[in-house]
Write an enzyme that holds these catalytic residues in place. Sequence first.
Site, PDB file in Angstrom:
ATOM      1  N   HIS A 141      -5.738  13.966  -4.876  1.00 14.22           N
ATOM      2  CA  HIS A 141      -5.221  15.075  -4.078  1.00 14.22           C
ATOM      3  C   HIS A 141      -4.628  16.094  -5.055  1.00 14.22           C
ATOM      4  CE1 HIS A 141      -4.717  11.588  -1.292  1.00 14.22           C
ATOM      5  NE2 HIS A 141      -5.031  12.448  -0.346  1.00 14.22           N
ATOM      6  N   GLU A 306     -13.128   4.780   5.866  1.00 14.17           N
ATOM      7  CA  GLU A 306     -12.115   3.902   5.284  1.00 14.17           C
ATOM      8  C   GLU A 306     -11.986   2.668   6.162  1.00 14.17           C
ATOM      9  OE1 GLU A 306      -7.332   3.775   4.487  1.00 14.17           O
ATOM     10  OE2 GLU A 306      -8.421   5.537   3.777  1.00 14.17           O
ATOM     11  N   HIS A 309      -8.885   2.228   8.341  1.00 13.60           N
ATOM     12  CA  HIS A 309      -8.872   3.182   9.451  1.00 13.60           C
ATOM     13  C   HIS A 309      -9.772   2.697  10.590  1.00 13.60           C
ATOM     14  CE1 HIS A 309      -7.612   6.798   6.681  1.00 13.60           C
ATOM     15  NE2 HIS A 309      -6.724   5.814   6.715  1.00 13.60           N
ATOM     16  N   ASP A 334     -14.045   4.450   1.523  1.00 16.20           N
ATOM     17  CA  ASP A 334     -12.736   4.168   0.942  1.00 16.20           C
ATOM     18  C   ASP A 334     -12.518   2.669   1.101  1.00 16.20           C
ATOM     19  OD1 ASP A 334     -12.176   6.668   0.069  1.00 16.20           O
ATOM     20  OD2 ASP A 334     -10.435   6.999   1.336  1.00 16.20           O
ATOM     21  N   ASP A 345      -1.479   1.165   8.660  1.00 16.35           N
ATOM     22  CA  ASP A 345      -2.402   1.372   7.551  1.00 16.35           C
ATOM     23  C   ASP A 345      -1.800   0.806   6.270  1.00 16.35           C
ATOM     24  OD1 ASP A 345      -4.572   2.282   6.171  1.00 16.35           O
ATOM     25  OD2 ASP A 345      -4.012   4.391   6.212  1.00 16.35           O
ATOM     26  N   ASP A 377      -9.036   3.290  -2.230  1.00 14.15           N
ATOM     27  CA  ASP A 377      -7.862   3.879  -1.569  1.00 14.15           C
ATOM     28  C   ASP A 377      -6.957   2.720  -1.173  1.00 14.15           C
ATOM     29  OD1 ASP A 377      -6.038   5.409  -0.279  1.00 14.15           O
ATOM     30  OD2 ASP A 377      -7.410   6.257   1.187  1.00 14.15           O
TER      31      ASP A 377
END
Length: 474
Positions: A141, A306, A309, A334, A345, A377
């Site tokens: 990021h 992900e 998720h 991810d 999460d 991740d």
Amino acid sequence: MAGRILLLVLFMNAAFLIVNAVPETCPADLGGKCGEDGEWEGEFFPGVPKIKYEGPSSKNPLSYKWYNAEEVILGKKMKDWLRFSVAFWHTFRGTGADPFGAPTKAWPWEDGTNSIAMAKRRMRANFEFLNKLGVDRWCFHDRDIAPDGKTLKETNSNLDEVVALAKELQGDKIRPLWGTAQLFMHPRYMHGAATSSELGVYAYAAAQVKKAMEVTHYLGGENYVFWGGREGYQTLLNTDMERELDHMAKFLEAAAAYKKKIGFNGTLLIEPKPQEPTKHQYDWDAATTLNFLHKYGLLEFKLNIECNHATLSGHSCHHDLETARINGMLGNIDANTGDPQVGWDTDQFLTDVGEATMVMLSVIRNGGLAPGGFNFDAKLRRESKDVEDLFIAHISGMDTLARGLRNAAKLIEDGSLAELVRKRYSSFDTELGAQIEAGKADFEMLEKKAMEWGEPKVASAKQELAEMIFQSAL
């Protein structure tokens, strides 16, 4: 005399405060040492060798047991099937803090600041980590790698300075798997970014994505990700959902147009998540996101799935991967997992070989993920605080997916599972079945056949046999 003693005490106290107000800029407890400019010299991970493949019988925690990068599986090298990437934010900005506790991690190279100098030191640590791990991709990021400034212009300048170093350190081999803009942490994004009720925030988010896409392109990034952590709502009572979705679509249209304008050839990816931090996130799961993309004609986008998720949305990771794959929209994964007993999460490293095998079945059926890959991740548990834990976690995750690849290849080469599925649908491998699948069988034709055949026979689905075959590969 009393006055002199008081002055002496005050002087000593002031001297103590001055010394301790200057942050330690080059701690040496990892074997590194300070140069004349106060910058770190030597290795960040001196006790860790370059990680090598030693095979399943190895007891060395700093070795690969299943991931052999150059080994060919189903006609492709393992490194090309898996295309591993390290997440900068979890690896180098994760502190172990949670809503109930303070940070537990203080890496030896950290000086307690969020300065440009500290950002550059982290970047150097990142590339040493990548080289020792044998991974040639990383993800970031914008605000993880460089600090905010007082203005957007100053913030962009900070980012440029750190990115210039990253470009130098990358060389010809390493590049970002993807970059993205952090549009969820700053208070300005409390109502969202592309879906904010404030026009000024929408414009600021666009400027931030513009810059993040530029630096991703400059670094040779292969993809660009949009994760809408604040793109949703807490209550519909004060929300114009239709307007917010329209705004988000226009935002993504503008991003796609800018990508073309700057000559960035990377894939644009959307990462679904059902909730957290919002009560409801608009890109809830793969199916919801695909519907959104089709409605607004945003078909140049693909999905970054992900696993944690997917489970938060009530699906398995395999389900969302297959949903994306059969629609031609699987772009990246991810790689992480959640705890089945925890409803949030948790971003844990994937260590379940069965889940990894199902994930790899989807990847193989997809023909691979390139230009996407597997980004970790995932973060260390709060209680894991040794530097070597960073390596052990990634080695474990890489070995798990490598083992999943090997198992999936076994299942495909054996063919028993595929044959079971083929037989289950074999009634459609007929003249009428072909007509149905071609859209040439109307209701009158089907009614005539139903009258002719009478009550249909229904075969067993053989679920237990399918599960037996799958487990035998593990």
